[in-house]
Design a protein around this motif. Structure first.
Motif, PDB file in Angstrom:
ATOM      1  N   MET A 136       0.847  -1.176   0.000  1.00 19.64           N
ATOM      2  CA  MET A 136       0.000   0.000   0.000  1.00 19.64           C
ATOM      3  C   MET A 136       0.889   1.234   0.000  1.00 19.64           C
ATOM      4  N   PHE A 137       0.576   2.177  -0.885  1.00 20.39           N
ATOM      5  CA  PHE A 137       1.303   3.431  -0.904  1.00 20.39           C
ATOM      6  C   PHE A 137       0.339   4.563  -1.210  1.00 20.39           C
ATOM      7  N   ALA A 138       0.804   5.787  -0.949  1.00 20.88           N
ATOM      8  CA  ALA A 138      -0.017   6.969  -1.203  1.00 20.88           C
ATOM      9  C   ALA A 138       0.861   8.052  -1.810  1.00 20.88           C
ATOM     10  N   ILE A 139       0.222   8.940  -2.555  1.00 20.12           N
ATOM     11  CA  ILE A 139       0.905  10.125  -3.067  1.00 20.12           C
ATOM     12  C   ILE A 139       0.391  11.299  -2.263  1.00 20.12           C
ATOM     13  N   LEU A 140       1.307  11.965  -1.593  1.00 16.62           N
ATOM     14  CA  LEU A 140       1.008  12.989  -0.601  1.00 16.62           C
ATOM     15  C   LEU A 140       1.535  14.330  -1.082  1.00 16.62           C
ATOM     16  N   LYS A 141       0.778  15.390  -0.817  1.00 20.33           N
ATOM     17  CA  LYS A 141       1.233  16.729  -1.182  1.00 20.33           C
ATOM     18  C   LYS A 141       1.405  17.549   0.093  1.00 20.33           C
ATOM     19  N   THR A 142       2.608  18.093   0.268  1.00 18.29           N
ATOM     20  CA  THR A 142       2.879  18.973   1.396  1.00 18.29           C
ATOM     21  C   THR A 142       4.008  19.914   1.016  1.00 18.29           C
ATOM     22  N   GLY A 143       3.876  21.164   1.373  1.00 20.49           N
ATOM     23  CA  GLY A 143       4.909  22.142   1.079  1.00 20.49           C
ATOM     24  C   GLY A 143       5.070  22.417  -0.404  1.00 20.49           C
ATOM     25  N   GLY A 144       4.016  22.202  -1.201  1.00 25.77           N
ATOM     26  CA  GLY A 144       4.095  22.454  -2.623  1.00 25.77           C
ATOM     27  C   GLY A 144       4.778  21.355  -3.415  1.00 25.77           C
ATOM     28  N   LYS A 145       5.128  20.245  -2.757  1.00 22.80           N
ATOM     29  CA  LYS A 145       5.790  19.129  -3.429  1.00 22.80           C
ATOM     30  C   LYS A 145       4.968  17.864  -3.213  1.00 22.80           C
ATOM     31  N   GLN A 146       5.175  16.885  -4.078  1.00 25.74           N
ATOM     32  CA  GLN A 146       4.457  15.618  -3.973  1.00 25.74           C
ATOM     33  C   GLN A 146       5.441  14.499  -3.650  1.00 25.74           C
ATOM     34  N   TYR A 147       5.024  13.599  -2.771  1.00 30.14           N
ATOM     35  CA  TYR A 147       5.872  12.501  -2.318  1.00 30.14           C
ATOM     36  C   TYR A 147       5.097  11.198  -2.409  1.00 30.14           C
ATOM     37  N   THR A 148       5.760  10.132  -2.850  1.00 30.30           N
ATOM     38  CA  THR A 148       5.192   8.793  -2.805  1.00 30.30           C
ATOM     39  C   THR A 148       5.674   8.156  -1.508  1.00 30.30           C
ATOM     40  N   VAL A 149       4.724   7.739  -0.655  1.00 27.46           N
ATOM     41  CA  VAL A 149       5.091   7.240   0.673  1.00 27.46           C
ATOM     42  C   VAL A 149       4.462   5.875   0.935  1.00 27.46           C
ATOM     43  N   LYS A 150       5.169   5.081   1.747  1.00 20.90           N
ATOM     44  CA  LYS A 150       4.673   3.812   2.260  1.00 20.90           C
ATOM     45  C   LYS A 150       4.793   3.875   3.776  1.00 20.90           C
ATOM     46  N   VAL A 151       4.150   2.963   4.458  1.00 21.71           N
ATOM     47  CA  VAL A 151       4.235   2.916   5.914  1.00 21.71           C
ATOM     48  C   VAL A 151       5.673   2.606   6.314  1.00 21.71           C
ATOM     49  N   GLY A 152       6.219   3.419   7.217  1.00 25.34           N
ATOM     50  CA  GLY A 152       7.589   3.230   7.684  1.00 25.34           C
ATOM     51  C   GLY A 152       8.606   4.110   6.999  1.00 25.34           C
ATOM     52  N   ASP A 153       8.238   4.802   5.930  1.00 28.10           N
ATOM     53  CA  ASP A 153       9.172   5.681   5.230  1.00 28.10           C
ATOM     54  C   ASP A 153       9.548   6.880   6.091  1.00 28.10           C
ATOM     55  N   VAL A 154      10.811   7.302   5.977  1.00 30.09           N
ATOM     56  CA  VAL A 154      11.302   8.510   6.640  1.00 30.09           C
ATOM     57  C   VAL A 154      11.730   9.474   5.539  1.00 30.09           C
ATOM     58  N   LEU A 155      11.205  10.711   5.582  1.00 29.22           N
ATOM     59  CA  LEU A 155      11.546  11.672   4.550  1.00 29.22           C
ATOM     60  C   LEU A 155      11.597  13.083   5.099  1.00 29.22           C
ATOM     61  N   LYS A 156      12.296  13.954   4.351  1.00 31.85           N
ATOM     62  CA  LYS A 156      12.401  15.369   4.697  1.00 31.85           C
ATOM     63  C   LYS A 156      11.387  16.143   3.871  1.00 31.85           C
ATOM     64  N   THR A 174      11.555  19.475   7.995  1.00 28.70           N
ATOM     65  CA  THR A 174      11.042  18.623   9.057  1.00 28.70           C
ATOM     66  C   THR A 174      11.197  17.185   8.600  1.00 28.70           C
ATOM     67  N   LYS A 175      11.805  16.356   9.433  1.00 30.28           N
ATOM     68  CA  LYS A 175      11.954  14.938   9.112  1.00 30.28           C
ATOM     69  C   LYS A 175      10.767  14.199   9.726  1.00 30.28           C
ATOM     70  N   ILE A 176      10.047  13.430   8.891  1.00 29.40           N
ATOM     71  CA  ILE A 176       8.852  12.733   9.362  1.00 29.40           C
ATOM     72  C   ILE A 176       8.953  11.237   9.064  1.00 29.40           C
ATOM     73  N   ARG A 177       8.196  10.446   9.827  1.00 27.57           N
ATOM     74  CA  ARG A 177       8.064   9.012   9.585  1.00 27.57           C
ATOM     75  C   ARG A 177       6.582   8.715   9.368  1.00 27.57           C
ATOM     76  N   VAL A 178       6.277   7.990   8.313  1.00 29.97           N
ATOM     77  CA  VAL A 178       4.882   7.635   7.994  1.00 29.97           C
ATOM     78  C   VAL A 178       4.469   6.461   8.891  1.00 29.97           C
ATOM     79  N   LYS A 179       3.411   6.680   9.687  1.00 29.37           N
ATOM     80  CA  LYS A 179       2.941   5.645  10.598  1.00 29.37           C
ATOM     81  C   LYS A 179       1.799   4.817  10.024  1.00 29.37           C
ATOM     82  N   ASP A 180       0.888   5.498   9.294  1.00 33.45           N
ATOM     83  CA  ASP A 180      -0.302   4.789   8.817  1.00 33.45           C
ATOM     84  C   ASP A 180      -0.906   5.552   7.637  1.00 33.45           C
ATOM     85  N   ILE A 181      -1.548   4.802   6.744  1.00 29.48           N
ATOM     86  CA  ILE A 181      -2.290   5.387   5.637  1.00 29.48           C
ATOM     87  C   ILE A 181      -3.741   4.935   5.788  1.00 29.48           C
TER      88      ILE A 181
END
Length: 104
Positions: free
Chosen positions: A1-21, A94-101
């Motif tokens: 399972m993955f999601a495409i997320l928009k934050t700060g004017g940028k788009q990110y592909t994320v999965k549970v457990g990913d760490v990103l800036k 900000t460094k974040i970790r994806v916990k749940d979708i």
């Protein structure tokens, strides 16, 4: 399972457990946020696209740390005009970790 997320004017592909800036978020370290700008979700082989957002979809993230990125140098010059300008920039992040979708 993955999601495409928009934050700060940028788009990110994320999965549970990913760490990103991402661009700086206004929350304390260790806090949990729900980001609601989810553009698409892939779940069990099905792709759910939003127009522009997926209804009732959220990505739960944990704030790990705030900081400043590496310095980039910006140099401007106009030839034959004796004009030169140099400055640096350090972007806040900000460094974040994806916990749940969550969908629906």
């Amino acid at each position: 399972m993955f999601a495409i997320l928009k934050t700060g004017g940028k788009q990110y592909t994320v999965k549970v457990g990913d760490v990103l800036k991402v661009e700086k978020l206004n929350a304390d370290e260790g806090a949990t946020l729900e980001l609601e700008e989810v553009l698409a979700v892939a779940k069990d082989g099905d792709l759910i696209l939003g127009a522009p957002k997926v209804e009732n979809a959220k990505v739960e993230v944990e704030i790990l740390e705030h900081g400043k990125d590496k310095k980039i140098l910006v140099f401007k010059k106009k030839r034959r005009k004796d004009y030169k300008k140099r400055y640096g920039h350090r972007q806040h992040y900000t460094k974040i970790r994806v916990k749940d979708i969550k969908v629906g």
